[in-house]
Write a protein that holds these residues in place. Structure first.
Motif, PDB file in Angstrom:
ATOM      1  N   GLU A  94      -5.547  -9.478  -7.989  1.00  0.00           N
ATOM      2  CA  GLU A  94      -4.402 -10.574  -7.870  1.00  0.00           C
ATOM      3  C   GLU A  94      -5.070 -11.904  -8.109  1.00  0.00           C
ATOM      4  O   GLU A  94      -4.257 -12.838  -8.997  1.00  0.00           O
TER       5      GLU A  94
ATOM      6  N   SER B  62       0.901  -1.041   0.159  1.00  0.00           N
ATOM      7  CA  SER B  62       0.070   0.015  -0.022  1.00  0.00           C
ATOM      8  C   SER B  62       1.048   1.187   0.053  1.00  0.00           C
ATOM      9  O   SER B  62       1.963   1.165   0.300  1.00  0.00           O
TER      10      SER B  62
ATOM     11  N   PHE C 137      -5.538   0.621  -5.734  1.00  0.00           N
ATOM     12  CA  PHE C 137      -6.848   0.160  -5.728  1.00  0.00           C
ATOM     13  C   PHE C 137      -7.564   1.002  -4.406  1.00  0.00           C
ATOM     14  O   PHE C 137      -6.746   1.208  -3.574  1.00  0.00           O
TER      15      PHE C 137
ATOM     16  N   ASP D 115      -8.353  -3.140  -0.100  1.00  0.00           N
ATOM     17  CA  ASP D 115      -7.563  -4.288  -0.179  1.00  0.00           C
ATOM     18  C   ASP D 115      -8.484  -5.017  -1.094  1.00  0.00           C
ATOM     19  O   ASP D 115      -8.070  -6.240  -1.630  1.00  0.00           O
TER      20      ASP D 115
ATOM     21  N   TYR E 106       0.066  -1.110  -9.431  1.00  0.00           N
ATOM     22  CA  TYR E 106      -1.362  -0.966  -9.527  1.00  0.00           C
ATOM     23  C   TYR E 106      -1.922  -0.549  -8.325  1.00  0.00           C
ATOM     24  O   TYR E 106      -1.631  -1.249  -7.326  1.00  0.00           O
TER      25      TYR E 106
ATOM     26  N   ALA F 219      -4.437   0.823  -1.837  1.00  0.00           N
ATOM     27  CA  ALA F 219      -3.783  -0.725  -1.751  1.00  0.00           C
ATOM     28  C   ALA F 219      -3.197  -0.920  -3.034  1.00  0.00           C
ATOM     29  O   ALA F 219      -3.772  -0.567  -3.991  1.00  0.00           O
ATOM     30  N   THR F 220      -2.043  -1.471  -2.984  1.00  0.00           N
ATOM     31  CA  THR F 220      -1.270  -1.529  -4.138  1.00  0.00           C
ATOM     32  C   THR F 220      -0.693  -2.960  -4.412  1.00  0.00           C
ATOM     33  O   THR F 220      -0.651  -3.819  -3.506  1.00  0.00           O
ATOM     34  N   SER F 221      -0.445  -3.331  -5.541  1.00  0.00           N
ATOM     35  CA  SER F 221       0.186  -4.618  -6.000  1.00  0.00           C
ATOM     36  C   SER F 221       1.081  -4.275  -7.232  1.00  0.00           C
ATOM     37  O   SER F 221       1.011  -3.681  -8.182  1.00  0.00           O
TER      38      SER F 221
ATOM     39  N   CYS G 170      -4.257   3.236 -12.159  1.00  0.00           N
ATOM     40  CA  CYS G 170      -5.453   3.134 -11.490  1.00  0.00           C
ATOM     41  C   CYS G 170      -6.522   3.018 -12.202  1.00  0.00           C
ATOM     42  O   CYS G 170      -6.546   3.904 -13.440  1.00  0.00           O
TER      43      CYS G 170
ATOM     44  N   LYS H 233      -7.886  -4.964  -4.637  1.00  0.00           N
ATOM     45  CA  LYS H 233      -6.542  -5.327  -4.757  1.00  0.00           C
ATOM     46  C   LYS H 233      -6.456  -6.823  -4.955  1.00  0.00           C
ATOM     47  O   LYS H 233      -5.814  -7.728  -5.709  1.00  0.00           O
ATOM     48  N   GLN H 234      -7.043  -7.627  -3.751  1.00  0.00           N
ATOM     49  CA  GLN H 234      -7.008  -9.146  -3.771  1.00  0.00           C
ATOM     50  C   GLN H 234      -7.664  -9.801  -5.219  1.00  0.00           C
ATOM     51  O   GLN H 234      -7.399 -10.684  -5.299  1.00  0.00           O
TER      52      GLN H 234
ATOM     53  N   GLN I  85      -7.251  -5.252 -14.330  1.00  0.00           N
ATOM     54  CA  GLN I  85      -7.512  -3.917 -14.092  1.00  0.00           C
ATOM     55  C   GLN I  85      -8.686  -3.273 -14.728  1.00  0.00           C
ATOM     56  O   GLN I  85      -9.683  -2.888 -14.485  1.00  0.00           O
TER      57      GLN I  85
END
Length: 200
Positions: free
Chosen positions: A72, A4, A62, A65, A60, A47-49, A30, A68-69, A86
Motif C-alpha cells: 500500500e 484479511s 500477502f 501484514d 491482493y 493479509a489483503t488489500s 498473489c 501488505k503495508q 506487487q
C-alpha cells in the motif's frame, strides 16, 4: 475494506489463489512467493488489500501484514499502481525493498520488471523517509535478516524464469547443505542456480 481472509484454499493459478470463506470463493491476486506457501485443500490466512476501480474490484493477498503495508505504501509513489507494487514484492522481500529505498540502491529496484532508472530514483525520493525501520546486519550495515534467505532465493529464482515448483525444490536442496553459519544470499542463490542448471 477487506483487511484479511481466512479459509480453505480451493484452487491456485500462476498469479492468484481462490480462498473459500463462508461458502464464497474469493479470488486473491498473489505474488509467486506467497502462492508457493499455499496448498489446495489446506487452510490459509492472507493479509489483503482491496483495490477499487470503476470497472473492477481486485483483492491482493500477502503472507503477512508487513508485506501488505509495504504494498500500500508503494502505491503512494508517483506512477506506481497495484500490479507494479506487487511486482516489487515478487522480486524482493519487504526488508530488501526497505533496504534498497533507504540506501538509494536503484540497481536493486530496477531489477523489478517495469521499473527503470528514473522510476527507481522517484521511489527513493518519495518513500525514503516513510519506509520504516531497516533491519541492521551484524556489521552495522543495513541488511535483511538471515532467516529470510529461503524466500529471497525462491523469489529471485522465479524472477529469473524458473517455475515456483523448481525454485522450491532448489531452496530445499540448498537448505540441506547449510550447516552452521548461513552464507550470504548471493552465494546461496548461485548454488541454487547451479543445481537448477543440471536439471534443465
Amino acid at each position: 475494506m477487506i483487511a484479511s481472509v481466512r479459509g480453505t484454499v480451493t484452487a491456485t493459478g500462476p498469479d492468484h489463489a481462490v480462498v473459500e470463506v463462508g461458502g464464497i470463493g474469493l479470488a486473491v491476486q498473489c505474488a509467486p512467493g506467497t502462492l508457493a506457501d499455499l496448498r489446495v485443500g489446506q487452510p490459509a490466512r492472507l493479509a489483503t488489500s482491496l483495490v477499487v476501480r470503476e470497472d473492477s474490484l481486485t483483492l491482493y493477498g500477502f503472507a503477512d501484514d508487513d508485506a501488505k503495508q509495504l504494498f500500500e505504501l508503494l502505491q503512494t509513489a508517483s506512477g506506481v499502481g497495484p500490479r507494479l507494487a506487487q511486482a516489487v514484492l515478487a522480486v524482493h522481500t519487504p526488508d530488501a525493498v526497505r533496504k534498497a529505498i533507504a540506501n538509494a540502491d536503484t540497481a536493486a529496484l530496477t531489477r523489478v520488471p517495469g521499473i527503470g532508472r528514473k522510476g527507481a530514483e522517484r521511489l527513493v525520493l518519495e518513500l525514503r523517509d516513510r519506509v520504516g525501520p531497516v533491519p541492521i546486519g551484524p556489521d552495522g550495515a543495513a541488511g535483511v535478516t538471515a532467516g529470510a534467505w529461503p524466500e529471497q532465493v525462491r523469489q529471485a529464482l522465479v524472477g529469473l524464469g524458473w517455475s515456483t515448483a523448481q525454485a522450491e525444490q532448489a531452496v530445499v536442496a540448498v537448505a540441506e547443505t547449510v550447516d552452521g553459519d548461513t552464507p550470504p544470499v548471493p552465494v546461496l542463490l548461485k548454488q541454487a542456480i547451479r543445481l537448477l542448471g543440471r536439471t534443465r
